[in-house]
Design a protein around this motif. Sequence first.
Motif, PDB file in Angstrom:
ATOM      1  N   ARG A 179       0.068  18.709  33.530  1.00  0.00           N
ATOM      2  CA  ARG A 179      -1.242  19.243  33.879  1.00  0.00           C
ATOM      3  C   ARG A 179      -1.139  20.761  34.026  1.00  0.00           C
ATOM      4  O   ARG A 179      -0.060  21.297  34.206  1.00  0.00           O
ATOM      5  CB  ARG A 179      -1.739  18.635  35.188  1.00  0.00           C
ATOM      6  CG  ARG A 179      -1.881  17.111  35.115  1.00  0.00           C
ATOM      7  CD  ARG A 179      -2.072  16.498  36.477  1.00  0.00           C
ATOM      8  NE  ARG A 179      -2.060  15.050  36.425  1.00  0.00           N
ATOM      9  CZ  ARG A 179      -2.013  14.266  37.491  1.00  0.00           C
ATOM     10  NH1 ARG A 179      -1.970  14.801  38.700  1.00  0.00           N
ATOM     11  NH2 ARG A 179      -1.995  12.953  37.352  1.00  0.00           N
ATOM     12  N   GLY A 180      -2.255  21.389  33.962  1.00  0.00           N
ATOM     13  CA  GLY A 180      -2.250  22.843  34.040  1.00  0.00           C
ATOM     14  C   GLY A 180      -2.282  23.443  32.653  1.00  0.00           C
ATOM     15  O   GLY A 180      -1.902  22.833  31.658  1.00  0.00           O
ATOM     16  N   ARG A 181      -2.725  24.698  32.592  1.00  0.00           N
ATOM     17  CA  ARG A 181      -2.961  25.350  31.312  1.00  0.00           C
ATOM     18  C   ARG A 181      -1.679  25.529  30.508  1.00  0.00           C
ATOM     19  O   ARG A 181      -1.621  25.198  29.318  1.00  0.00           O
ATOM     20  CB  ARG A 181      -3.621  26.702  31.555  1.00  0.00           C
ATOM     21  CG  ARG A 181      -3.986  27.444  30.274  1.00  0.00           C
ATOM     22  CD  ARG A 181      -4.511  28.823  30.581  1.00  0.00           C
ATOM     23  NE  ARG A 181      -5.681  28.760  31.454  1.00  0.00           N
ATOM     24  CZ  ARG A 181      -6.260  29.839  31.964  1.00  0.00           C
ATOM     25  NH1 ARG A 181      -5.754  31.040  31.716  1.00  0.00           N
ATOM     26  NH2 ARG A 181      -7.317  29.721  32.735  1.00  0.00           N
ATOM     27  N   TRP A 182      -0.632  26.029  31.149  1.00  0.00           N
ATOM     28  CA  TRP A 182       0.601  26.327  30.432  1.00  0.00           C
ATOM     29  C   TRP A 182       1.272  25.065  29.912  1.00  0.00           C
ATOM     30  O   TRP A 182       1.669  25.001  28.742  1.00  0.00           O
ATOM     31  CB  TRP A 182       1.560  27.102  31.340  1.00  0.00           C
ATOM     32  CG  TRP A 182       1.189  28.536  31.482  1.00  0.00           C
ATOM     33  CD1 TRP A 182       0.224  29.056  32.296  1.00  0.00           C
ATOM     34  CD2 TRP A 182       1.751  29.649  30.777  1.00  0.00           C
ATOM     35  NE1 TRP A 182       0.158  30.422  32.163  1.00  0.00           N
ATOM     36  CE2 TRP A 182       1.084  30.814  31.242  1.00  0.00           C
ATOM     37  CE3 TRP A 182       2.740  29.775  29.839  1.00  0.00           C
ATOM     38  CZ2 TRP A 182       1.382  32.084  30.775  1.00  0.00           C
ATOM     39  CZ3 TRP A 182       3.059  31.043  29.361  1.00  0.00           C
ATOM     40  CH2 TRP A 182       2.378  32.177  29.820  1.00  0.00           C
ATOM     41  N   LEU A 183       1.398  24.073  30.779  1.00  0.00           N
ATOM     42  CA  LEU A 183       2.070  22.844  30.373  1.00  0.00           C
ATOM     43  C   LEU A 183       1.284  22.112  29.294  1.00  0.00           C
ATOM     44  O   LEU A 183       1.853  21.598  28.328  1.00  0.00           O
ATOM     45  CB  LEU A 183       2.276  21.932  31.589  1.00  0.00           C
ATOM     46  CG  LEU A 183       3.277  22.426  32.631  1.00  0.00           C
ATOM     47  CD1 LEU A 183       3.328  21.465  33.812  1.00  0.00           C
ATOM     48  CD2 LEU A 183       4.660  22.576  32.019  1.00  0.00           C
ATOM     49  N   THR A 184      -0.042  22.069  29.454  1.00  0.00           N
ATOM     50  CA  THR A 184      -0.864  21.386  28.458  1.00  0.00           C
ATOM     51  C   THR A 184      -0.808  22.099  27.115  1.00  0.00           C
ATOM     52  O   THR A 184      -0.724  21.456  26.052  1.00  0.00           O
ATOM     53  CB  THR A 184      -2.327  21.310  28.946  1.00  0.00           C
ATOM     54  OG1 THR A 184      -2.363  20.663  30.220  1.00  0.00           O
ATOM     55  CG2 THR A 184      -3.180  20.521  27.969  1.00  0.00           C
ATOM     56  N   ARG A 191       1.126  35.031  26.107  1.00  0.00           N
ATOM     57  CA  ARG A 191       0.692  34.942  27.500  1.00  0.00           C
ATOM     58  C   ARG A 191      -0.711  35.514  27.660  1.00  0.00           C
ATOM     59  O   ARG A 191      -1.566  34.926  28.333  1.00  0.00           O
ATOM     60  CB  ARG A 191       1.692  35.693  28.379  1.00  0.00           C
ATOM     61  CG  ARG A 191       1.349  35.700  29.848  1.00  0.00           C
ATOM     62  CD  ARG A 191       2.358  36.511  30.616  1.00  0.00           C
ATOM     63  NE  ARG A 191       1.995  36.606  32.014  1.00  0.00           N
ATOM     64  CZ  ARG A 191       2.646  37.345  32.900  1.00  0.00           C
ATOM     65  NH1 ARG A 191       3.697  38.043  32.519  1.00  0.00           N
ATOM     66  NH2 ARG A 191       2.259  37.383  34.160  1.00  0.00           N
ATOM     67  N   ARG A 199      -4.245  33.634  28.728  1.00  0.00           N
ATOM     68  CA  ARG A 199      -5.076  34.123  29.861  1.00  0.00           C
ATOM     69  C   ARG A 199      -6.524  34.299  29.452  1.00  0.00           C
ATOM     70  O   ARG A 199      -7.446  33.976  30.208  1.00  0.00           O
ATOM     71  CB  ARG A 199      -4.508  35.440  30.378  1.00  0.00           C
ATOM     72  CG  ARG A 199      -3.310  35.265  31.308  1.00  0.00           C
ATOM     73  CD  ARG A 199      -2.874  36.613  31.833  1.00  0.00           C
ATOM     74  NE  ARG A 199      -1.815  36.473  32.811  1.00  0.00           N
ATOM     75  CZ  ARG A 199      -1.209  37.492  33.406  1.00  0.00           C
ATOM     76  NH1 ARG A 199      -1.579  38.750  33.116  1.00  0.00           N
ATOM     77  NH2 ARG A 199      -0.251  37.284  34.293  1.00  0.00           N
TER      78      ARG A 199
END
Length: 259
Positions: A154-159, A253, A257
């Motif tokens: 879950r979360g933006r980076w992991l997804t 990155r 963002r």
Amino acid sequence: MLDATTRSGGTATASSAAAATELTVPAPLPAPAPAGFAMRCTRVLLSPWARLSLLVLLLAAAASSVLLFEPQKLLANGWPPQVEGAAAVVLFAVAYGLITVAFVPRPLLNLAAGALFGSEWGIGTALAGTVLGAGLAFALGRLLGQEALRPLLRGRWLTAADNQFSKHGFRSMLAVRLFPGVPFWAANYAAAVSRMGMLPFLLATALGSIPNVAAYVVAGARASTPTSPVFLIAVAAIALPALAGAVVAWRKRHHLRRR
């Protein structure tokens, strides 16, 4: 008279049958096997979190063994002189693959391959060890960790990372291997948790690792002449991809963002 005899015979027969029934001892029923308990134990042992715990224990034991026995020093400095030729190449590649699963830094092993076997044999040996270590880590992560860890993505980076590896596995892993920045072990286990296939993973690892492996191996083979053009080119080939990888990561990155 006949009727009485018949009735008498019938009564006697019925009495004998009743007596035989009373004298018959019922056979004991077999005790039910504890299938329910065994099945529950099997389900617990094969559950996703039990397998993930086993993976953590295996990796912790491997890392502890590396810290205690330091096999990387054996490969770099204490190689048995009686082991040479094809046997030495195979043994080094297998040892390389096994200890990279335990988080041993690959640059040291690549330098050792160059110092021990020279540029040509060293590149082949280190590349074989790289693919072997990546394949072992991927298989362990896929078998023992994927089912437990996927619900936690879950979360933006992991997804975003999972989607990238799952949908564009080959080119994503090729980019990771070509531009160093993501640790070798982290890329292996991230790919294992994703839905990337093993064959694209291994092929991308083999192709993408060639420049980095070759640069380190050549540097190890020419370490005795640090001012030679070949050594300086090898060092530049190590530094430039690392710089390019840092730039790509920085741009990625900012892109995430903005999303």
